[in-house]
Scaffold this motif. Structure first.
Motif, PDB file in Angstrom:
ATOM      1  N   CYS A  63       0.834  -1.199   0.000  1.00  0.00           N
ATOM      2  CA  CYS A  63       0.000   0.000   0.000  1.00  0.00           C
ATOM      3  C   CYS A  63       0.875   1.257   0.000  1.00  0.00           C
ATOM      4  N   HIS A 121      -5.918   2.927   9.040  1.00  0.00           N
ATOM      5  CA  HIS A 121      -6.831   1.809   8.784  1.00  0.00           C
ATOM      6  C   HIS A 121      -7.298   1.211  10.099  1.00  0.00           C
ATOM      7  N   CYS A 240     -17.512  -4.782  -0.576  1.00  0.00           N
ATOM      8  CA  CYS A 240     -16.165  -4.532  -0.051  1.00  0.00           C
ATOM      9  C   CYS A 240     -16.143  -4.865   1.432  1.00  0.00           C
ATOM     10  N   GLU A 244      -9.890  -4.885   1.881  1.00  0.00           N
ATOM     11  CA  GLU A 244      -9.725  -4.387   0.512  1.00  0.00           C
ATOM     12  C   GLU A 244      -9.227  -2.940   0.495  1.00  0.00           C
ATOM     13  N   THR A 246      -6.903  -1.554   2.021  1.00  0.00           N
ATOM     14  CA  THR A 246      -5.449  -1.403   2.081  1.00  0.00           C
ATOM     15  C   THR A 246      -4.741  -2.249   1.029  1.00  0.00           C
ATOM     16  N   THR A 247      -5.494  -2.694   0.022  1.00  0.00           N
ATOM     17  CA  THR A 247      -4.945  -3.608  -0.980  1.00  0.00           C
ATOM     18  C   THR A 247      -4.939  -2.932  -2.347  1.00  0.00           C
ATOM     19  N   PRO A 248      -3.772  -2.573  -2.879  1.00  0.00           N
ATOM     20  CA  PRO A 248      -3.725  -1.791  -4.117  1.00  0.00           C
ATOM     21  C   PRO A 248      -4.328  -2.457  -5.345  1.00  0.00           C
ATOM     22  N   HIS A 249      -4.437  -3.781  -5.357  1.00  0.00           N
ATOM     23  CA  HIS A 249      -5.021  -4.430  -6.534  1.00  0.00           C
ATOM     24  C   HIS A 249      -6.513  -4.735  -6.352  1.00  0.00           C
ATOM     25  N   SER A 250      -7.137  -4.165  -5.310  1.00  0.00           N
ATOM     26  CA  SER A 250      -8.565  -4.389  -5.086  1.00  0.00           C
ATOM     27  C   SER A 250      -9.403  -3.358  -5.840  1.00  0.00           C
ATOM     28  N   TRP A 253      -9.438   0.191  -4.138  1.00  0.00           N
ATOM     29  CA  TRP A 253      -8.244   1.037  -4.046  1.00  0.00           C
ATOM     30  C   TRP A 253      -8.379   2.381  -4.762  1.00  0.00           C
ATOM     31  N   VAL A 256      -9.759   4.937  -2.502  1.00  0.00           N
ATOM     32  CA  VAL A 256      -8.817   5.375  -1.460  1.00  0.00           C
ATOM     33  C   VAL A 256      -7.889   6.447  -2.017  1.00  0.00           C
TER      34      VAL A 256
END
Length: 264
Positions: A63, A121, A240, A244, A246-250, A253, A256
């Protein structure tokens, strides 16, 4: 939905520098730096885990690296937690000292301290919101520190923002009370819910299917903050969960990053 195991299994991404801000082994931050040719806006990243020593900053490495790639300097804070010397008042002293240490870091690294955004988070969201509010703490508070570095705004990801209600409404449960050493009088100095208006804009993102921090709980905090006069934004992300965010490929993201961009 991503699970706790999925969160803990996120790949470790080493920082550009790991720097202590105190003498305890947990008093350090990981610094991720973008293009060093100009002073970058700073994200103070604060991990969650119900303030428990079992959870550290490592799962947020990917992240932090993604935000570095987006042009931000990221100062990911570690701090003493419940079970390794944290709690009242140490956890609060640590995140305050970690943020204020940015003044020292700016002497070496190109950091724009006029644009410091706290991103937290879960339990870290509580600490991020608290950092924005700490200038208004009374001089007699055990949490008060001199000359706090101003926070430009907060992006709170599934934040445990109401400690008293969090005892029964969130999966952090009794840890919300343990954070204040089971003294409910201390909520007035530690719980963002009782510190509004924070005086800075805050953006809240929460998954519609979050089973750890319910969306209705976050929405209630945002409503109270608005009633107190704050500029508070709420985004409920469909399909969600808790991790998710904190997950860049979600799929969550981009929202965020969008909230952080809104801060400037």
């Amino acid at each position: 939905m991503l699970t706790v195991a999925d969160y803990l299994a996120q790949p470790a991404v080493p920082p550009d520098a790991r720097i202590p801000y105190g003498n305890d082994p947990s008093q350090f931050g990981d610094l991720y730096l973008p293009d060093p040719s100009y002073p970058a806006p700073v994200i103070v990243m604060i991990h969650g885990g119900c303030w428990q020593a079992a959870y550290d900053l490592a799962p947020l490495g990917e992240c932090c690296a993604a935000l570095r790639a987006a042009g931000y300097a990221v100062w990911s804070l570690e701090y003493r937690r419940l079970g390794n010397g944290g709690g009242w008042p140490q956890t609060f002293h640590d995140v305050a000292a970690g943020v204020d240490h940015l003044r020292v870091l700016a002497g070496t690294y190109p950091l724009n301290l006029a644009r410091v955004i706290a991103v937290g988070h879960s339990a870290g969201g509580q600490l991020g919101l608290w950092l924005a509010a700490r200038p208004k703490l009374p001089a007699t508070s055990a949490l008060t520190t001199p000359d706090p570095l101003p926070i430009h705004g907060v992006v709170a990801l599934a934040a445990v923002a109401n400690l008293a209600q969090g005892v029964t409404a969130t999966a952090c449960g009794a840890a919300c009370a343990e954070l204040v050493a089971h003294d409910p009088r201390r909520y007035a100095e530690a719980s963002p819910h009782l510190l509004v208006p924070l005086g800075v804009p805050h953006y809240h993102l929460i998954g519609s299917d979050d089973s750890i921090v319910p969306a209705a709980y976050v929405a209630a905090f945002v409503a109270a903050a608005r009633q107190a006069g704050d500029t508070a934004h709420l985004t409920i992300l469909p399909r969600c969960g808790h991790f998710e965010l904190t997950t860049p490929h979600s799929a969550a993201w981009p929202a965020v990053v969008g909230a952080i961009r809104e801060m400037g």
